[in-house]
Design a protein around this motif. Structure first.
Motif, PDB file in Angstrom:
ATOM      1  N   UNK A   2     -30.801-150.888 -94.814  1.00  0.00           N
ATOM      2  CA  UNK A   2     -29.871-151.989 -94.973  1.00  0.00           C
ATOM      3  C   UNK A   2     -29.714-152.307 -96.462  1.00  0.00           C
ATOM      4  N   UNK A   3     -28.724-153.131 -96.747  1.00  0.00           N
ATOM      5  CA  UNK A   3     -28.454-153.568 -98.114  1.00  0.00           C
ATOM      6  C   UNK A   3     -28.422-155.088 -98.136  1.00  0.00           C
ATOM      7  N   UNK A   4     -28.475-155.637 -99.326  1.00  0.00           N
ATOM      8  CA  UNK A   4     -28.385-157.092 -99.486  1.00  0.00           C
ATOM      9  C   UNK A   4     -26.934-157.495 -99.696  1.00  0.00           C
ATOM     10  N   UNK A   5     -26.526-158.493 -98.971  1.00  0.00           N
ATOM     11  CA  UNK A   5     -25.191-159.063 -99.115  1.00  0.00           C
ATOM     12  C   UNK A   5     -25.339-160.427 -99.769  1.00  0.00           C
ATOM     13  N   UNK A   6     -24.533-160.700-100.781  1.00  0.00           N
ATOM     14  CA  UNK A   6     -24.552-162.002-101.455  1.00  0.00           C
ATOM     15  C   UNK A   6     -23.772-163.005-100.608  1.00  0.00           C
ATOM     16  N   UNK A   7     -24.401-164.096-100.219  1.00  0.00           N
ATOM     17  CA  UNK A   7     -23.716-165.109 -99.418  1.00  0.00           C
ATOM     18  C   UNK A   7     -22.586-165.766-100.199  1.00  0.00           C
ATOM     19  N   UNK A   8     -22.808-166.008-101.463  1.00  0.00           N
ATOM     20  CA  UNK A   8     -21.720-166.412-102.355  1.00  0.00           C
ATOM     21  C   UNK A   8     -21.291-165.144-103.043  1.00  0.00           C
ATOM     22  N   UNK A  19     -32.997-165.032-103.624  1.00  0.00           N
ATOM     23  CA  UNK A  19     -33.390-164.618-102.280  1.00  0.00           C
ATOM     24  C   UNK A  19     -32.815-165.541-101.201  1.00  0.00           C
ATOM     25  N   UNK A  20     -32.633-166.814-101.500  1.00  0.00           N
ATOM     26  CA  UNK A  20     -32.083-167.720-100.488  1.00  0.00           C
ATOM     27  C   UNK A  20     -30.574-167.621-100.354  1.00  0.00           C
ATOM     28  N   UNK A  21     -29.950-166.744-101.132  1.00  0.00           N
ATOM     29  CA  UNK A  21     -28.509-166.525-101.051  1.00  0.00           C
ATOM     30  C   UNK A  21     -28.181-165.076-100.692  1.00  0.00           C
ATOM     31  N   UNK A  22     -29.147-164.373-100.100  1.00  0.00           N
ATOM     32  CA  UNK A  22     -28.943-162.979 -99.719  1.00  0.00           C
ATOM     33  C   UNK A  22     -29.124-162.821 -98.215  1.00  0.00           C
ATOM     34  N   UNK A  23     -28.353-161.904 -97.644  1.00  0.00           N
ATOM     35  CA  UNK A  23     -28.485-161.562 -96.229  1.00  0.00           C
ATOM     36  C   UNK A  23     -28.601-160.054 -96.124  1.00  0.00           C
TER      37      UNK A  23
END
Length: 83
Positions: A2-8, A19-23
């Motif tokens: 998987x990869x990290x998606x930026x919530x913003x 880390x609290x802005x990644x999914x």
């Protein structure tokens, strides 16, 4: 796998790589996330939400015209039965 998606959105909204802005999202579905009404996008649940701090996935308008945010409980199956 998987990869990290930026919530913003990282560039468009000056989202930080905190880390609290990644999914986490798989490579196949990550291209479906974006800023348009036809894309999925993510937000972080606020402190008044049943699952504060969790990632909420907002579906594209053609899947849900109301664009109601959803939580992916896949890796938290016990949450299906929480009241």
């Amino acid at each position: 796998m998987c990869v990290c998606h930026h919530c913003r959105e990282w560039v468009a909204q000056l989202g930080l790589t905190d880390v609290d802005q990644l999914a986490l999202v798989c490579d196949t579905h990550h291209p479906l996330a974006g800023l348009k009404d036809t894309d999925w996008h993510t937000i972080v649940a606020g402190p008044d939400h049943k699952y504060p701090g969790r990632i909420l996935w907002v579906p594209p308008i053609h899947i849900d015209p109301t664009r109601k945010p959803r939580i992916n409980h896949y890796f938290h199956p016990h949450e299906y039965w929480d009241d």
